[in-house]
Design an enzyme around this catalytic site. Structure first.
Site, mmCIF file in Angstrom:
data_model
loop_
_atom_site.group_PDB
_atom_site.id
_atom_site.type_symbol
_atom_site.label_atom_id
_atom_site.label_comp_id
_atom_site.label_asym_id
_atom_site.label_seq_id
_atom_site.Cartn_x
_atom_site.Cartn_y
_atom_site.Cartn_z
ATOM 1 C CB SER A 15 72.433 38.782 50.552
ATOM 2 O OG SER A 15 73.685 39.298 50.994
ATOM 3 N N GLY A 16 73.029 41.525 48.669
ATOM 4 C CA GLY A 16 73.175 42.964 48.847
ATOM 5 C C GLY A 16 74.201 43.295 49.907
ATOM 6 N N GLY A 17 74.688 42.265 50.608
ATOM 7 C CA GLY A 17 75.702 42.455 51.635
ATOM 8 C C GLY A 17 77.104 42.362 51.068
ATOM 9 C CB VAL A 18 80.326 43.582 52.432
ATOM 10 C CG1 VAL A 18 80.429 42.862 53.769
ATOM 11 C CG2 VAL A 18 81.710 43.857 51.858
ATOM 12 C CG ASP A 19 80.258 38.679 54.331
ATOM 13 O OD1 ASP A 19 81.358 39.261 54.401
ATOM 14 O OD2 ASP A 19 79.516 38.514 55.322
ATOM 15 C CG MET A 39 67.401 33.545 47.265
ATOM 16 S SD MET A 39 67.472 32.211 48.508
ATOM 17 C CE MET A 39 68.238 33.050 49.895
ATOM 18 C CB CYS A 104 66.789 29.778 55.876
ATOM 19 S SG CYS A 104 66.820 30.788 54.370
ATOM 20 C CB CYS A 200 66.214 36.407 57.929
ATOM 21 S SG CYS A 200 65.404 34.787 57.954
#
Length: 362
Positions: A15-19, A39, A104, A200
């Site tokens: 997603s581009g996030g750290v997780d 996505m 989602c 989102c």
């Protein structure tokens, strides 16, 4: 996280996030062949100041390059519109408060994205969710994360056996602080990136401004629980039970200075009903009914069921008794009164660390 054969291909929803970035790293370092999938679920103008998709994609590409995995961009905006967003609009229009993340996960991430991963040759889809999956004799259980403050099992309660059997949550056993520390140590550009919050598809813009683009607002009266008109609302779809901000009522000579809270929405009369004081008794209820029931295991539990439940994601587990009403409805009786139970939100059931499933509050 289960051990797979080393030659298996696992797709990671980046997603581009750290997780999700650390999830990909964990799999890569375990020796699996990892591919990244980004996505695009919402068509936006690249000049939209509220949308972070462009930056998120840039971060995802940087992480994929850093780890050394390919990244594919997939567009599910049509499926998202049809299966998530339109459902949310229908719920808002009927005065309820939906939870887009729940839908989602079931319809897009662990359906459309999982299907796409399979077409690319992956055996499983991994995400950066804080939750765990346990296989007991080929029956899959959804368990809470080791990090109780970040646990996301609430948002995953609609997943079925097939979806769990083909999914992996590599960081489910980590604390959030550990994930950020790993990202920082490895030089990830997003190690300090803040977690995404809110709905989102709205991003950081004002909820009211966004919803006005798709639904016709109908202003109406704000009434006390005794039926006294004390103000005007902009459209009941903009408000949710327990809400304080945005009512523009303020203190009244005949009612004192205590703040007002939304306690109910009368859709037929287009009236917003409010009470005064955070602890007002009408804000509390000891029971609810729910519909759209889903149980994660193939065999549903026996009723009446004594278990724990949440009516919102960050709530502490609440003791309750669940009784079957019919094939699609349950009655939930709580041990203690619950504040601001909201129609359209999910009630999710737990036995110990296991998420059993849930339903939609009605």
């Amino acid at each position: 996280m289960p051990n797979f054969e080393q030659n298996q291909v696992i797709a990671v929803g980046l997603s581009g996030g750290v997780d999700s970035s650390v999830a990909a790293l964990v799999l890569k370092e375990k020796g699996y062949e990892v591919i990244g999938l980004f996505m695009q679920n919402w068509e936006t103008d690249s000049k939209d100041p509220f949308c972070t998709a462009e930056q998120d994609l840039s971060d995802a590409k940087a992480i994929a390059d850093h780890i050394g995995i390919p990244l594919y961009v997939v567009n599910f905006s049509k499926a998202y519109w049809n299966h998530v967003f339109q459902h949310c609009l229908d719920e808002f229009a009927q005065g309820r408060t939906p939870n887009p993340d729940v839908w989602c996960n079931r319809e897009i991430k662990f359906k459309s994205l999982l299907d796409h991963a399979k077409k690319l040759g992956a055996t499983h889809l991994a995400t950066g969710h804080y939750a765990c999956i346990q296989n007991e004799n080929n029956e899959y259980r959804l368990l809470k994360s080791n990090d109780s403050h970040k646990d996301q099992s609430y948002f995953l309660h609609l997943l079925n056996q097939y979806q769990l059997a083909n999914s992996v949550f590599p960081i489910g056993g980590y604390q959030k602080s550990e994930v950020r520390a790993i990202a920082k140590k490895r030089g990830f550009i997003n190690h300090a990136k803040k977690d995404s919050t809110g709905i989102c598809f709205i991003g950081e813009r004002k909820f009211k401004d966004f919803l006005n683009e798709f639904l016709l607002a109908k202003p109406g009266n704000i009434e006390t629980s005794e039926g006294k008109i004390i103000g005007k609302h902009d459209g009941i779809m903009f408000y949710t039970v327990g809400q304080r901000k945005g009512l523009h009522i303020g203190g009244r000579p005949d009612a004192g200075e205590a703040p007002w809270y939304v306690v109910d929405k009368d859709v037929k009369r287009n009236v917003l009903i409010v009470v005064q004081g955070y602890e007002h008794p009408l804000l509390y209820s000891q029971e609810l009914t729910c519909t759209n029931l889903h149980w994660i295991r193939d065999t549903e539990p026996s009723f009446p069921l004594t278990c724990k439940a949440k009516t919102r994601c960050r709530q502490a587990d609440q003791t309750c008794v669940v009784t079957r009403l019919d094939n699609d409805h349950c009655h939930v009786q709580f041990e203690h009164p619950q504040r601001a139970i909201t129609r359209g939100q999910s009630v999710v059931f737990y036995l110990g660390n296991e998420c059993l499933g849930g339903g939609i509050i009605n």
